[in-house]
Scaffold this motif. Structure first.
Motif, mmCIF file in Angstrom:
data_model
loop_
_atom_site.group_PDB
_atom_site.id
_atom_site.type_symbol
_atom_site.label_atom_id
_atom_site.label_comp_id
_atom_site.label_asym_id
_atom_site.label_seq_id
_atom_site.Cartn_x
_atom_site.Cartn_y
_atom_site.Cartn_z
ATOM 1 N N GLY A 56 -14.489 -19.280 -11.340
ATOM 2 C CA GLY A 56 -14.835 -19.548 -12.729
ATOM 3 C C GLY A 56 -13.980 -18.768 -13.703
ATOM 4 N N VAL A 57 -13.029 -18.007 -13.188
ATOM 5 C CA VAL A 57 -12.115 -17.220 -14.020
ATOM 6 C C VAL A 57 -10.694 -17.688 -13.710
ATOM 7 N N CYS A 58 -9.943 -18.007 -14.719
ATOM 8 C CA CYS A 58 -8.635 -18.627 -14.563
ATOM 9 C C CYS A 58 -7.742 -17.864 -13.588
ATOM 10 N N PHE A 59 -7.300 -18.524 -12.536
ATOM 11 C CA PHE A 59 -6.366 -18.121 -11.488
ATOM 12 C C PHE A 59 -6.733 -16.831 -10.762
ATOM 13 N N MET A 60 -7.965 -16.339 -10.949
ATOM 14 C CA MET A 60 -8.444 -15.192 -10.178
ATOM 15 C C MET A 60 -9.093 -15.716 -8.901
ATOM 16 N N ASP A 61 -8.387 -15.602 -7.798
ATOM 17 C CA ASP A 61 -8.796 -16.174 -6.516
ATOM 18 C C ASP A 61 -9.785 -15.238 -5.836
ATOM 19 N N GLY A 62 -11.029 -15.715 -5.654
ATOM 20 C CA GLY A 62 -12.062 -14.881 -5.060
ATOM 21 C C GLY A 62 -11.818 -14.522 -3.609
ATOM 22 N N ALA A 63 -10.882 -15.200 -2.954
ATOM 23 C CA ALA A 63 -10.558 -14.877 -1.564
ATOM 24 C C ALA A 63 -9.561 -13.732 -1.451
ATOM 25 N N VAL A 64 -9.042 -13.279 -2.582
ATOM 26 C CA VAL A 64 -8.039 -12.211 -2.579
ATOM 27 C C VAL A 64 -8.716 -10.868 -2.791
ATOM 28 N N GLY A 65 -8.423 -9.948 -1.899
ATOM 29 C CA GLY A 65 -8.856 -8.569 -2.072
ATOM 30 C C GLY A 65 -7.634 -7.728 -2.409
ATOM 31 N N SER A 66 -6.951 -7.269 -1.354
ATOM 32 C CA SER A 66 -5.746 -6.475 -1.539
ATOM 33 C C SER A 66 -4.598 -7.332 -2.069
ATOM 34 N N LEU A 67 -3.787 -6.737 -2.933
ATOM 35 C CA LEU A 67 -2.622 -7.438 -3.476
ATOM 36 C C LEU A 67 -1.400 -7.311 -2.581
ATOM 37 N N TRP A 68 -1.368 -6.284 -1.730
ATOM 38 C CA TRP A 68 -0.132 -5.942 -1.039
ATOM 39 C C TRP A 68 -0.298 -6.020 0.479
ATOM 40 N N THR A 103 12.075 -12.286 -2.975
ATOM 41 C CA THR A 103 11.456 -12.479 -1.669
ATOM 42 C C THR A 103 12.032 -11.455 -0.689
ATOM 43 N N GLY A 104 11.616 -11.543 0.567
ATOM 44 C CA GLY A 104 12.224 -10.767 1.649
ATOM 45 C C GLY A 104 12.215 -9.272 1.448
ATOM 46 N N ASP A 105 13.373 -8.654 1.670
ATOM 47 C CA ASP A 105 13.481 -7.203 1.614
ATOM 48 C C ASP A 105 13.111 -6.654 0.245
ATOM 49 N N ALA A 106 13.429 -7.397 -0.807
ATOM 50 C CA ALA A 106 13.114 -6.928 -2.158
ATOM 51 C C ALA A 106 11.604 -6.768 -2.331
ATOM 52 N N MET A 107 10.842 -7.763 -1.888
ATOM 53 C CA MET A 107 9.396 -7.677 -2.020
ATOM 54 C C MET A 107 8.819 -6.616 -1.091
ATOM 55 N N SER A 108 9.413 -6.452 0.081
ATOM 56 C CA SER A 108 8.956 -5.422 1.000
ATOM 57 C C SER A 108 9.098 -4.040 0.384
ATOM 58 N N GLY A 109 10.230 -3.812 -0.273
ATOM 59 C CA GLY A 109 10.448 -2.523 -0.922
ATOM 60 C C GLY A 109 9.458 -2.271 -2.051
ATOM 61 N N VAL A 110 9.185 -3.299 -2.848
ATOM 62 C CA VAL A 110 8.206 -3.165 -3.931
ATOM 63 C C VAL A 110 6.831 -2.827 -3.375
ATOM 64 N N ALA A 111 6.437 -3.525 -2.293
ATOM 65 C CA ALA A 111 5.115 -3.299 -1.700
ATOM 66 C C ALA A 111 4.987 -1.888 -1.139
ATOM 67 N N GLN A 112 6.050 -1.400 -0.503
ATOM 68 C CA GLN A 112 6.001 -0.049 0.036
ATOM 69 C C GLN A 112 5.824 0.978 -1.075
ATOM 70 N N GLN A 113 6.521 0.789 -2.174
ATOM 71 C CA GLN A 113 6.370 1.711 -3.299
ATOM 72 C C GLN A 113 4.968 1.619 -3.898
ATOM 73 N N ALA A 114 4.451 0.387 -3.990
ATOM 74 C CA ALA A 114 3.129 0.199 -4.584
ATOM 75 C C ALA A 114 2.038 0.872 -3.774
ATOM 76 N N GLN A 115 2.219 0.913 -2.436
ATOM 77 C CA GLN A 115 1.185 1.458 -1.564
ATOM 78 C C GLN A 115 1.421 2.917 -1.192
ATOM 79 N N ALA A 116 2.484 3.510 -1.696
ATOM 80 C CA ALA A 116 2.791 4.899 -1.383
ATOM 81 C C ALA A 116 1.762 5.831 -2.022
ATOM 82 N N ALA A 117 1.566 6.972 -1.417
ATOM 83 C CA ALA A 117 0.627 7.953 -1.954
ATOM 84 C C ALA A 117 1.028 8.338 -3.383
#
Length: 236
Positions: A56-68, A103-117
């Motif tokens: 009921g909220v625009c493009f907020m997918d209720g099946a999504v928990g973690s982003l990364w 995509t690919g390595d670029a997104m992997s690098g972003v995700a690693q930074q996002a999840q870093a302590a």
């Protein structure tokens, strides 16, 4: 709802006799945002065509928990095409991704930074929704329902009187307070049909293709609008 019934007396009766999404009384979930706090009205197409996803909220997918994930965005985000492209647009706007490499390595690098302590990045879709609500977004769909046997454009047409009434109320309230009207953010051809109503001429607008198009990632207008908001970072 009165406006919908007046424009098409049989629509709501027919709707009640069919199966539609979202379920669990979430059709009007977007209106938890107080109307006097609305600075932007984001209008998409319609609910996700999956019961777990349609909130009921625009493009907020209720099946999504973690982003990364370890390799980039989570599987749930990648399945929600519009959300995936919206997040990539935000990352490009923030300088974390180059538009020619999302995509690919670029997104992997972003995700690693996002999840870093110690990372300032948000981790959950709920955090993104909170950030958008905090910026004053009313997250609507042009059609409040999805039905597998009805074209989205047909349901959206039936909901146009409702959308017109919402916009009229927002415009009158803002002008009554002596404040600027919210900005209409219209995504896709179905949302753009709201231009047919005179009330929309009173609003500032930001218009783009629907985020399920890959071209949305490189939309300079959307980058300029959303980039300064820093939606992928934890709010202070």
């Amino acid at each position: 709802m009165r406006a919908v019934a007046q424009a098409n007396p049989v629509y709501l009766k027919d709707l009640a006799a069919t199966e539609y999404l979202p379920t669990e009384g979430r059709m009007f979930a977007a209106f938890t945002q107080p109307l006097d706090a609305v600075r932007y009205v984001l209008v998409g197409e319609g609910p996700y065509p999956r019961a777990a996803s349609a909130t009921g909220v625009c493009f907020m997918d209720g099946a999504v928990g973690s982003l990364w994930s370890e390799k980039g965005l989570s599987k749930q985000v990648n399945r929600a095409t519009s959300l995936r492209n919206f997040m990539k647009m935000l990352l490009v706007a923030d300088g974390q991704l180059a538009i020619e490499s999302t995509t690919g390595d670029a997104m992997s690098g972003v995700a690693q930074q996002a999840q870093a302590a110690g990372s300032p990045a948000i981790q959950l879709l709920a955090d993104l929704q909170d950030n958008m609500v905090g910026q004053g977004f009313l997250l609507l769909n042009a059609s409040l329902v999805f039905r597998s046997d009805v074209a989205p454009v047909k349901d959206a047409k039936a909901w146009q009187p409702f959308m017109q009434a919402v916009l009229q109320g927002l415009a009158d309230a803002a002008e009554g307070r002596g404040e600027p009207l919210p900005t209409l953010v219209l995504w896709g051809k179905i949302a753009e049909q709201l231009h047919a109503y005179p009330v929309t001429a009173r609003f500032p607008k930001a218009v783009a293709e629907h985020p399920y198009n890959l071209s949305f990632i490189g939309n300079a207008g959307m980058q300029a609008l959303f980039g300064p908001m820093q939606l992928l970072k934890r709010s202070a």
